[in-house]
Design a protein around this motif. Structure first.
Motif, PDB file in Angstrom:
ATOM      1  N   UNK A   1       0.810  -1.222   0.000  1.00 45.82           N
ATOM      2  CA  UNK A   1       0.000   0.000   0.000  1.00 45.82           C
ATOM      3  C   UNK A   1       0.844   1.274   0.000  1.00 45.82           C
ATOM      4  N   UNK A   2       2.169   1.119  -0.090  1.00 46.40           N
ATOM      5  CA  UNK A   2       2.999   2.320  -0.057  1.00 46.40           C
ATOM      6  C   UNK A   2       2.651   3.222  -1.240  1.00 46.40           C
ATOM      7  N   UNK A   3       2.393   4.525  -0.966  1.00 50.63           N
ATOM      8  CA  UNK A   3       2.100   5.437  -2.076  1.00 50.63           C
ATOM      9  C   UNK A   3       3.293   5.499  -3.045  1.00 50.63           C
ATOM     10  N   UNK A   4       3.003   5.808  -4.304  1.00 52.45           N
ATOM     11  CA  UNK A   4       4.065   5.866  -5.305  1.00 52.45           C
ATOM     12  C   UNK A   4       5.065   6.977  -5.048  1.00 52.45           C
ATOM     13  N   UNK A   5       4.616   8.040  -4.402  1.00 53.45           N
ATOM     14  CA  UNK A   5       5.529   9.157  -4.109  1.00 53.45           C
ATOM     15  C   UNK A   5       5.198   9.718  -2.729  1.00 53.45           C
ATOM     16  N   UNK A   6       6.195   9.698  -1.849  1.00 56.77           N
ATOM     17  CA  UNK A   6       6.007  10.218  -0.489  1.00 56.77           C
ATOM     18  C   UNK A   6       6.977  11.382  -0.289  1.00 56.77           C
ATOM     19  N   UNK A   7       6.433  12.526   0.061  1.00 51.27           N
ATOM     20  CA  UNK A   7       7.254  13.729   0.214  1.00 51.27           C
ATOM     21  C   UNK A   7       7.143  14.231   1.651  1.00 51.27           C
ATOM     22  N   UNK A   8       8.288  14.478   2.268  1.00 45.94           N
ATOM     23  CA  UNK A   8       8.291  15.045   3.615  1.00 45.94           C
ATOM     24  C   UNK A   8       8.869  16.448   3.594  1.00 45.94           C
ATOM     25  N   UNK A   9       8.718  17.145   4.677  1.00 44.18           N
ATOM     26  CA  UNK A   9       9.360  18.448   4.849  1.00 44.18           C
ATOM     27  C   UNK A   9      10.362  18.302   5.984  1.00 44.18           C
ATOM     28  N   UNK A  10      11.455  19.017   5.928  1.00 41.36           N
ATOM     29  CA  UNK A  10      12.409  18.992   7.036  1.00 41.36           C
ATOM     30  C   UNK A  10      12.690  20.419   7.462  1.00 41.36           C
ATOM     31  N   UNK A  11      12.305  20.699   8.675  1.00 43.16           N
ATOM     32  CA  UNK A  11      12.582  22.022   9.224  1.00 43.16           C
ATOM     33  C   UNK A  11      13.819  21.875  10.092  1.00 43.16           C
ATOM     34  N   UNK A  12      14.888  22.554   9.717  1.00 39.67           N
ATOM     35  CA  UNK A  12      16.155  22.382  10.435  1.00 39.67           C
ATOM     36  C   UNK A  12      16.721  23.738  10.838  1.00 39.67           C
ATOM     37  N   UNK A  13      17.493  23.719  11.914  1.00 40.92           N
ATOM     38  CA  UNK A  13      18.157  24.966  12.318  1.00 40.92           C
ATOM     39  C   UNK A  13      19.662  24.890  12.050  1.00 40.92           C
ATOM     40  N   UNK A  14      20.188  23.683  11.745  1.00 37.94           N
ATOM     41  CA  UNK A  14      21.619  23.556  11.414  1.00 37.94           C
ATOM     42  C   UNK A  14      21.828  22.382  10.466  1.00 37.94           C
ATOM     43  N   UNK A  15      22.959  22.377   9.779  1.00 36.28           N
ATOM     44  CA  UNK A  15      23.323  21.317   8.812  1.00 36.28           C
ATOM     45  C   UNK A  15      22.117  20.895   7.971  1.00 36.28           C
ATOM     46  N   UNK A  16      21.506  21.894   7.343  1.00 35.57           N
ATOM     47  CA  UNK A  16      20.219  21.713   6.657  1.00 35.57           C
ATOM     48  C   UNK A  16      20.187  20.515   5.700  1.00 35.57           C
ATOM     49  N   UNK A  17      21.099  20.514   4.715  1.00 37.90           N
ATOM     50  CA  UNK A  17      21.047  19.488   3.662  1.00 37.90           C
ATOM     51  C   UNK A  17      21.378  18.111   4.238  1.00 37.90           C
ATOM     52  N   UNK A  18      22.429  18.083   5.060  1.00 40.16           N
ATOM     53  CA  UNK A  18      22.858  16.803   5.630  1.00 40.16           C
ATOM     54  C   UNK A  18      21.726  16.191   6.473  1.00 40.16           C
ATOM     55  N   UNK A  19      21.117  17.004   7.316  1.00 36.34           N
ATOM     56  CA  UNK A  19      20.029  16.490   8.154  1.00 36.34           C
ATOM     57  C   UNK A  19      18.830  16.066   7.312  1.00 36.34           C
TER      58      UNK A  19
END
Ligand code: CTP
Length: 402
Positions: A317-335
């Motif tokens: 049942x996994x959707x074909x595309x799952x998108x999350x958001x990441x709110x970060x205060x440091x090391x944005x891309x890495x986190x």
């Protein structure tokens, strides 16, 4: 999308009128019915005979023509169409549209029509950037006139810059999008999308709760943008001041657990976008209001379910595309990359929420689209524009993979 659509094409007096025969040919190839009004200026660049031969219809030119008026009054002419397209739209005709002037057949039809109007501006770059034209453009947009182009490039006058009429395929794409949208259809028609938005509120006792600064603006904008592209969207929203977006089914919840339950009930979906700022913990039950005492009370926290990770779990049942958001205060891309892998989602929209970034509650933000293959940094955009861009990306992905 253009099959049997009636297009009233107003050809004004600009050099780009020479592209109009090709425009008519391409529209007719797609089944559109084209009827032309040619202004005096337009007739300097393209002949009525050419337009009549290509459109297969009479070309209307004169407001006070006895034969034309007897055959088809100008009011009827302006209304017997699904859309009125002005191509090329000169600075002059735009100004007349704004002023409501009606001194020839074209401007009279534009004033008398009750149909949507689209313009394809074309003019010299200085005329285009002149504050008068820009002010006229804004007024027309406020009146919901659709605008396609202009584009930048070499202009017929020898100068270089913005002012070239949009190319024929661009005008056709804009018309198709318009008709798709008005038919409630789009590239995501037939797909189900689930979006989470806003904060969650976790009660401490019957009168107090733990909350966060999420406004829900981004998640709601994503839901609206996906619906505009035709998706069947369910939005699960925590408490926000945002109005329910048009054409979206909305379930209002308060806590993370309620959000999880509502999401599970809304499944299956092909597309999931988790934009909610879900509280990580809830407070274990205080049924009565906490009272002040000698000792400050300790909060007994328990971890909330991770909605994104749960929905993105592998399985049939996994959707074909799952998108999350990441709110970060440091090391944005890495986190964000770590979060994407840990939660098994396909994409993460990462943004900086460090103090001063003005993301929470603000209208604009700078995001990075992190996928397994790449990191794409977008310019600072309004949240609405971030949502539209994300929805376009999702539509392109769906076309390739679903
Ligand atoms: N998310 C979720 N359910 C949770 C926590 C987060 O669905 N209980 C989703 C959010 O909607 C977002 C993504 O996970 O799409 C990342 O949220 P974020 O708050 O940045 O990450 P956390 O997992 O809470 O990690 P941390 O707070 O430790 O950075």
């Amino acid at each position: 999308m253009l099959e049997n659509r009636r297009i009233l094409l107003i050809v004004a007096g600009g050099i780009a009128a020479v592209k109009v025969p090709d425009l008519i040919r391409r529209l007719r190839e797609r089944g559109a019915l084209v009827r032309c009004i040619l202004t005096k200026g337009g007739a300097q660049f393209v002949t009525p005979l050419t337009l009549a031969a290509l459109s297969g219809d009479k070309v209307y030119q004169d407001l006070f023509s006895l034969t034309d008026e007897a055959e088809m009054g100008h009011i009827r002419l302006s209304r017997e169409a699904d859309i009125v397209l002005v191509a090329p739209a000169t600075a002059d005709i735009m100004a007349k549209m704004v002023a409501g002037q009606a001194d020839d057949l074209a401007t009279t039809a534009l004033l008398a029509t009750d149909k949507p109007v689209m313009i394809a501006p074309s003019m010299n770059v200085m005329m285009w950037t002149h504050p008068a034209t820009q002010a006229n453009l804004q007024t027309l947009k406020v009146r919901e006139v659709k605008v396609v182009g202009p584009s930048a490039g070499d202009l017929a006058c020898g100068e270089v810059g913005n002012g070239r009429m949009a190319e024929v395929p661009t005008i056709i794409a804009a018309l198709s999008r318009f008709f798709q949208k008005s038919a409630g259809q789009g590239p995501l028609t037939g797909f189900r999308a689930l979006v989470t938005s806003g904060p969650t509120h976790e009660p401490i006792d019957p009168v107090r709760y733990i909350a966060n600064r999420s406004s829900g603006k981004q998640g709601h904008a994503v839901a609206a943008a996906l619906a505009e592209l035709g998706a069947n969207v369910t939005l699960i929203s925590g408490p926000t001041h945002e109005p329910d977006p048009d054409g979206v089914k909305v379930t209002h919840v308060e806590t993370a657990r309620q959000m999880m339950k509502a999401c599970a009930e809304a499944m299956p979906a092909e597309i999931v976008v988790c934009a909610a700022a879900v509280a990580d913990w809830s407070v274990k039950g205080n049924v009565q209001k906490l009272k002040k005492g000698v000792k400050s009370p300790a909060l007994n926290l328990s971890e909330n379910p991770d909605i994104l990770a749960t929905l993105a779990k592998a399985g049939p049942l996994r959707p074909g595309l799952v998108v999350g958001f990441a709110a970060e205060t440091e090391n944005l891309i890495e986190n964000a990359q770590l979060k994407r892998a840990k939660k098994n989602c396909d994409w993460v929209v990462a943004n900086d929420v460090s103090p001063g970034s003005d993301t929470f509650g603000g209208d604009s933000k700078t995001v990075h689209l992190v996928t397994a293959e790449s990191v794409e940094s977008w310019p600072t955009l309004r949240k609405r524009a971030v949502a539209e861009r994300l929805a376009e990306r999702i539509a392109a992905y769906a076309e390739r993979h679903f």
